[in-house]
Design a protein around this motif. Structure first.
Motif, PDB file in Angstrom:
ATOM      1  N   LYS A  64      -0.443  -0.568  -6.291  1.00  0.00           N
ATOM      2  CA  LYS A  64      -1.070  -0.181  -5.164  1.00  0.00           C
ATOM      3  C   LYS A  64       0.115  -0.041  -3.995  1.00  0.00           C
ATOM      4  N   LEU A  65       1.144  -0.919  -4.040  1.00  0.00           N
ATOM      5  CA  LEU A  65       2.097  -0.669  -3.188  1.00  0.00           C
ATOM      6  C   LEU A  65       2.995   0.360  -3.397  1.00  0.00           C
ATOM      7  N   ASP A  71       2.053   3.230  -4.570  1.00  0.00           N
ATOM      8  CA  ASP A  71       1.070   4.289  -3.980  1.00  0.00           C
ATOM      9  C   ASP A  71       1.102   4.351  -2.338  1.00  0.00           C
ATOM     10  N   ARG A  72       1.201   3.239  -1.810  1.00  0.00           N
ATOM     11  CA  ARG A  72       1.548   3.144  -0.461  1.00  0.00           C
ATOM     12  C   ARG A  72       2.864   4.038   0.200  1.00  0.00           C
ATOM     13  N   GLN A  82       2.550   7.756  -0.215  1.00  0.00           N
ATOM     14  CA  GLN A  82       1.654   8.492   0.878  1.00  0.00           C
ATOM     15  C   GLN A  82       2.548   8.221   2.222  1.00  0.00           C
ATOM     16  N   HIS A  83       3.748   7.684   2.186  1.00  0.00           N
ATOM     17  CA  HIS A  83       4.337   7.260   3.424  1.00  0.00           C
ATOM     18  C   HIS A  83       3.724   6.474   4.168  1.00  0.00           C
ATOM     19  N   ALA A  84       2.963   5.629   3.881  1.00  0.00           N
ATOM     20  CA  ALA A  84       1.922   4.690   4.426  1.00  0.00           C
ATOM     21  C   ALA A  84       2.349   3.100   4.517  1.00  0.00           C
ATOM     22  N   LEU A  85       3.439   2.922   3.851  1.00  0.00           N
ATOM     23  CA  LEU A  85       3.748   1.532   3.424  1.00  0.00           C
ATOM     24  C   LEU A  85       4.143   0.694   4.797  1.00  0.00           C
ATOM     25  N   ARG A  86       3.366  -0.359   4.991  1.00  0.00           N
ATOM     26  CA  ARG A  86       3.544  -1.273   6.303  1.00  0.00           C
ATOM     27  C   ARG A  86       4.779  -2.253   6.062  1.00  0.00           C
ATOM     28  N   THR A 117       0.612  11.792   7.513  1.00  0.00           N
ATOM     29  CA  THR A 117       1.301  10.522   7.568  1.00  0.00           C
ATOM     30  C   THR A 117       2.759  10.926   7.956  1.00  0.00           C
ATOM     31  N   SER A 175      -3.715   6.552   8.193  1.00  0.00           N
ATOM     32  CA  SER A 175      -4.774   6.193   7.258  1.00  0.00           C
ATOM     33  C   SER A 175      -4.219   5.148   6.328  1.00  0.00           C
ATOM     34  N   LYS A 234      -8.215   9.653   6.771  1.00  0.00           N
ATOM     35  CA  LYS A 234      -7.211  10.694   6.161  1.00  0.00           C
ATOM     36  C   LYS A 234      -7.362  11.948   6.976  1.00  0.00           C
TER      37      LYS A 234
END
Length: 383
Positions: free
Chosen positions: A11-12, A14-15, A18-22, A326, A348, A353
């Protein structure tokens, strides 16, 4: 230390793709603030800090912590002072303070709606409310954002023996827009539904002395429960649920996020009290007016820079510019930060999205020149 299980590691990854890792970064910055919820500048107010300290010293209150939950050792006498003040200010029969807006929403929605009840909620409702709803035994259905027509259809569809709760926000945190709350009142009454309104981003911004959207519309006595928070315009911490005395009694007995957590310390309660005192003062009324002037100035700059179609319509302190993708929205946010403006991208899954955006939060302390400059620079990246 042991590594993450494969499913979590995946899951990490995938983030990252998607350039969406916090990440938790240092938020201390010298950039011009267009990202915080500190709408009136209270979080950095020396006056509030000193007055809260003076209030505690004068009453010889020296505790650093609450020492326990409100039902055990943590229900400090200041709770009664502040909750009474909240009732007077917000014209409510009772007020129940929680440690945060998240705790308040979790506590309410996990305990009040019962098995067999129905919750109808706006599709863009805050994550804390969604999480509380998930913990409830009631059935829940979403209605289209700010759509009175779809809400009416849903109310007709779910008529049954249980209680119906209709849930929305007076100012949406990611869009900054407001539903037609007055139109919702007779609709809910006709179907015997109870209204629950989150006022987190309205208090301190809308209404007389920042009382919020509900009181400005004079519908406070038609609402079953209001959630007000102190970590936005009030610049402090915590939240309260406003409603009847019976609702407060119920929450004290059944809201687990109130029962099983250490209470707020006295200095937080003193800060909340002083923040309200300052908001009520003549001087602070001018601060609220300055914020409102900035909101109107931003709207005029958006118009003059031909960006109106890019922004969601809003009369609040929150103004969102839709920039799909993103990677794209993060790039433009970074460019604005390089120019000296603290503007954050909202990605997202926080928003749907394709609805990624730059979220501009206005403050009483932003100058017109700062607003003018940030919108002008934005237009060179967007148009």
């Amino acid at each position: 230390m042991e590594k993450l299980p494969k499913a979590l590691a995946s899951k990490l990854k995938d983030r990252i793709k998607q350039h969406a890792l916090r990440s938790l970064d240092d938020t201390t910055t010298n950039l011009i603030d267009f990202s915080s919820n500190d709408y009136l500048g209270f979080s950095k107010s020396v006056t509030i800090f000193e007055e809260a300290h003076r209030y505690l010293v004068e009453r010889q209150l020296k505790e650093n912590g609450a020492t326990g939950s409100r039902l055990l050792s943590g229900n400090h006498p200041l709770y009664d002072v502040v909750e009474t003040m909240l009732c007077d200010f917000h014209e409510s029969e009772a007020a129940t303070i929680f440690n945060s807006g998240y705790n308040a929403n979790i506590g309410f929605f996990s305990s009040v709606p019962q098995r067999g009840d129905i919750i109808l909620y706006d599709e863009f409702i805050h994550a804390s409310i969604r999480d509380g709803i998930i913990m409830s035994h009631a059935k829940s259905y979403k209605f289209k954002h700010n759509s009175i027509t779809h809400l009416e259809e849903m109310l007709k569809r779910v008529r049954q023996d249980g209680t119906i709760y209709v849930v929305t926000e007076s100012v949406f945190s990611m869009d900054g827009d407001t539903p037609d709350l007055k139109a919702m009142i007779p609709l809910c009454k006709a179907h015997g539904a109870y209204m629950v309104i989150d006022e987190a981003h309205a208090v301190g911004v809308l209404g007389n002395h920042g009382c919020g959207a509900i009181q400005s519309l004079e519908i406070q006595h038609e609402i079953f429960a209001r959630i007000v928070t102190f970590g936005k315009a009030l610049g402090s911490h915590g939240a309260a649920i406003l409603g009847s005395k019976e609702l407060k009694q119920y929450l004290v007995n059944f809201a687990r996020s109130l029962i099983y957590t250490t209470a707020l310390p006295p200095h937080t309660l003193a800060t909340i009290k002083v923040s309200y005192d300052v908001m009520l003062s003549d001087n602070e009324e001018s601060m609220i007016e300055k914020l409102r002037e900035n909101i109107q100035f931003l709207k005029s700059e958006i118009e003059s820079n031909r960006l109106k179609d890019n922004f969601i319509e809003s009369n609040s302190a929150i103004h969102s510019c839709i920039i799909k993708g993103t990677k794209n929205v993060k790039l433009i946010a970074h460019k604005l930060q390089e120019k000296g403006f603290d503007v954050k991208p909202i990605l997202s899954p926080t928003v749907p999205k394709g609805q990624e955006r730059l979220r501009f939060c206005l403050h009483a302390y932003n100058s017109e020149q700062e607003i003018k400059d940030v919108v002008s620079i934005l237009s060179t990246f967007v148009l």
